[in-house]
Design a protein around this motif. Structure first.
Motif, PDB file in Angstrom:
ATOM      1  N   ARG A   5     -90.771 146.198 -15.185  1.00 12.69           N
ATOM      2  CA  ARG A   5     -89.652 147.104 -14.944  1.00 12.69           C
ATOM      3  C   ARG A   5     -88.318 146.407 -15.120  1.00 12.69           C
ATOM      4  NH1 ARG A   5     -91.054 150.315  -9.551  1.00 12.69           N
ATOM      5  NH2 ARG A   5     -92.968 151.228 -10.325  1.00 12.69           N
ATOM      6  N   SER A   6     -88.189 145.212 -14.569  1.00 12.57           N
ATOM      7  CA  SER A   6     -86.917 144.499 -14.689  1.00 12.57           C
ATOM      8  C   SER A   6     -86.659 144.106 -16.133  1.00 12.57           C
ATOM      9  CB  SER A   6     -86.878 143.275 -13.775  1.00 12.57           C
ATOM     10  OG  SER A   6     -87.773 142.285 -14.227  1.00 12.57           O
ATOM     11  N   GLY A   7     -87.711 143.797 -16.887  1.00 11.04           N
ATOM     12  CA  GLY A   7     -87.544 143.494 -18.308  1.00 11.04           C
ATOM     13  C   GLY A   7     -87.103 144.721 -19.090  1.00 11.04           C
ATOM     14  N   THR A   8     -87.687 145.874 -18.763  1.00 15.10           N
ATOM     15  CA  THR A   8     -87.306 147.120 -19.420  1.00 15.10           C
ATOM     16  C   THR A   8     -85.871 147.487 -19.069  1.00 15.10           C
ATOM     17  OG1 THR A   8     -89.590 147.895 -19.347  1.00 15.10           O
ATOM     18  CG2 THR A   8     -87.887 149.564 -19.655  1.00 15.10           C
ATOM     19  N   LEU A   9     -85.508 147.331 -17.791  1.00 14.58           N
ATOM     20  CA  LEU A   9     -84.140 147.619 -17.366  1.00 14.58           C
ATOM     21  C   LEU A   9     -83.149 146.686 -18.054  1.00 14.58           C
ATOM     22  CD1 LEU A   9     -82.196 149.204 -15.590  1.00 14.58           C
ATOM     23  CD2 LEU A   9     -82.647 147.550 -13.759  1.00 14.58           C
ATOM     24  N   ALA A  10     -83.497 145.411 -18.134  1.00 11.76           N
ATOM     25  CA  ALA A  10     -82.618 144.437 -18.789  1.00 11.76           C
ATOM     26  C   ALA A  10     -82.424 144.794 -20.259  1.00 11.76           C
ATOM     27  CB  ALA A  10     -83.192 143.030 -18.644  1.00 11.76           C
ATOM     28  N   ARG A  11     -83.497 145.191 -20.926  1.00 14.32           N
ATOM     29  CA  ARG A  11     -83.378 145.582 -22.340  1.00 14.32           C
ATOM     30  C   ARG A  11     -82.534 146.846 -22.497  1.00 14.32           C
ATOM     31  NH1 ARG A  11     -88.648 144.020 -22.257  1.00 14.32           N
ATOM     32  NH2 ARG A  11     -89.469 146.141 -22.269  1.00 14.32           N
ATOM     33  N   ALA A  12     -82.705 147.812 -21.574  1.00 13.13           N
ATOM     34  CA  ALA A  12     -81.916 149.044 -21.638  1.00 13.13           C
ATOM     35  C   ALA A  12     -80.434 148.754 -21.416  1.00 13.13           C
ATOM     36  CB  ALA A  12     -82.429 150.044 -20.599  1.00 13.13           C
ATOM     37  N   ILE A  13     -80.126 147.923 -20.437  1.00 12.04           N
ATOM     38  CA  ILE A  13     -78.735 147.553 -20.179  1.00 12.04           C
ATOM     39  C   ILE A  13     -78.164 146.798 -21.373  1.00 12.04           C
ATOM     40  CG2 ILE A  13     -77.259 146.052 -18.762  1.00 12.04           C
ATOM     41  CD1 ILE A  13     -78.974 146.943 -16.353  1.00 12.04           C
ATOM     42  N   ASP A  14     -78.950 145.895 -21.923  1.00 12.98           N
ATOM     43  CA  ASP A  14     -78.503 145.140 -23.086  1.00 12.98           C
ATOM     44  C   ASP A  14     -78.215 146.078 -24.263  1.00 12.98           C
ATOM     45  OD1 ASP A  14     -78.119 142.449 -24.299  1.00 12.98           O
ATOM     46  OD2 ASP A  14     -79.713 143.163 -25.636  1.00 12.98           O
ATOM     47  N   TRP A  15     -79.119 147.020 -24.511  1.00  8.20           N
ATOM     48  CA  TRP A  15     -78.920 147.968 -25.612  1.00  8.20           C
ATOM     49  C   TRP A  15     -77.682 148.834 -25.388  1.00  8.20           C
ATOM     50  CZ3 TRP A  15     -78.947 153.342 -25.496  1.00  8.20           C
ATOM     51  CH2 TRP A  15     -78.875 153.967 -26.747  1.00  8.20           C
ATOM     52  N   LEU A  16     -77.486 149.306 -24.143  1.00  6.30           N
ATOM     53  CA  LEU A  16     -76.403 150.234 -23.836  1.00  6.30           C
ATOM     54  C   LEU A  16     -75.029 149.563 -23.878  1.00  6.30           C
ATOM     55  CD1 LEU A  16     -75.850 153.177 -22.978  1.00  6.30           C
ATOM     56  CD2 LEU A  16     -76.061 152.413 -20.607  1.00  6.30           C
ATOM     57  N   PHE A  17     -74.932 148.351 -23.367  1.00  7.98           N
ATOM     58  CA  PHE A  17     -73.624 147.724 -23.176  1.00  7.98           C
ATOM     59  C   PHE A  17     -73.314 146.562 -24.128  1.00  7.98           C
ATOM     60  CE2 PHE A  17     -74.585 149.484 -18.918  1.00  7.98           C
ATOM     61  CZ  PHE A  17     -73.530 150.382 -18.852  1.00  7.98           C
ATOM     62  N   ARG A  18     -74.264 146.115 -24.926  1.00  4.13           N
ATOM     63  CA  ARG A  18     -74.015 144.969 -25.809  1.00  4.13           C
ATOM     64  C   ARG A  18     -73.089 145.370 -26.943  1.00  4.13           C
ATOM     65  NH1 ARG A  18     -74.604 140.035 -24.466  1.00  4.13           N
ATOM     66  NH2 ARG A  18     -76.585 140.576 -23.538  1.00  4.13           N
ATOM     67  N   ASN A  19     -71.978 144.654 -27.077  1.00  3.32           N
ATOM     68  CA  ASN A  19     -71.023 144.874 -28.158  1.00  3.32           C
ATOM     69  C   ASN A  19     -71.684 144.483 -29.472  1.00  3.32           C
ATOM     70  OD1 ASN A  19     -68.900 144.439 -30.087  1.00  3.32           O
ATOM     71  ND2 ASN A  19     -67.445 144.290 -28.401  1.00  3.32           N
ATOM     72  N   ARG A  20     -71.771 145.422 -30.399  1.00  3.06           N
ATOM     73  CA  ARG A  20     -72.464 145.183 -31.662  1.00  3.06           C
ATOM     74  C   ARG A  20     -71.682 144.240 -32.585  1.00  3.06           C
ATOM     75  NH1 ARG A  20     -75.406 147.599 -28.442  1.00  3.06           N
ATOM     76  NH2 ARG A  20     -76.919 149.151 -29.077  1.00  3.06           N
ATOM     77  N   ARG A  21     -70.394 144.023 -32.299  1.00  3.93           N
ATOM     78  CA  ARG A  21     -69.583 143.133 -33.136  1.00  3.93           C
ATOM     79  C   ARG A  21     -69.573 141.700 -32.617  1.00  3.93           C
ATOM     80  NH1 ARG A  21     -64.959 147.542 -32.995  1.00  3.93           N
ATOM     81  NH2 ARG A  21     -65.960 149.053 -34.337  1.00  3.93           N
ATOM     82  N   THR A  22     -69.410 141.550 -31.293  1.00  8.71           N
ATOM     83  CA  THR A  22     -69.247 140.209 -30.733  1.00  8.71           C
ATOM     84  C   THR A  22     -70.486 139.705 -29.999  1.00  8.71           C
ATOM     85  OG1 THR A  22     -68.408 140.994 -28.600  1.00  8.71           O
ATOM     86  CG2 THR A  22     -66.788 140.672 -30.386  1.00  8.71           C
ATOM     87  N   GLY A  23     -71.359 140.616 -29.597  1.00  9.58           N
ATOM     88  CA  GLY A  23     -72.532 140.223 -28.825  1.00  9.58           C
ATOM     89  C   GLY A  23     -72.270 140.161 -27.320  1.00  9.58           C
TER      90      GLY A  23
END
Length: 103
Positions: A5-23
């Motif tokens: 669950r924490s891995g899935t949540l971390a991936r979801a947060i990463d996908w939602l908030f990760r800046n596609r230009r700077t990372g």
């Protein structure tokens, strides 16, 4: 199970908030020109109570500049969160304008 669950949540947060230009994680950004103009028009419309026609034009300016900002975020946002923020703002503006026309 908790690790999954924490891995899935971390991936979801990463996908939602990760800046596609700077990372970097990007939730909010420093206001740009449309937001500054929106703030100025909104405050001026709120302040201007003596002449309803001036307040109306300033309110229109606020609506237009916020629409400009929301469309920019929807089309060019750096991550899905910023794009959702633009879409939500457009929907909110549409509802507000509809309510103004009805009332």
């Amino acid at each position: 199970m908790n690790e999954a669950r924490s891995g899935t949540l971390a991936r979801a947060i990463d996908w939602l908030f990760r800046n596609r230009r700077t990372g970097a994680l990007t939730v909010a950004q420093w206001p740009n020109l449309p937001l500054w103009l929106f703030g100025a028009c909104f405050l001026a419309a709120w302040w201007e109570q003596t002449d309803p026609s001036v307040a109306s034009w300033l309110s229109l300016g606020a609506d237009l500049t916020l629409t400009w900002w929301a469309l920019d975020e929807l089309l060019r946002g750096v991550n899905p969160w910023r794009r959702l923020l633009g879409a939500g703002t457009l929907l909110g503006l549409l509802a507000l304008i509809t309510l103004r026309r009805a009332g």
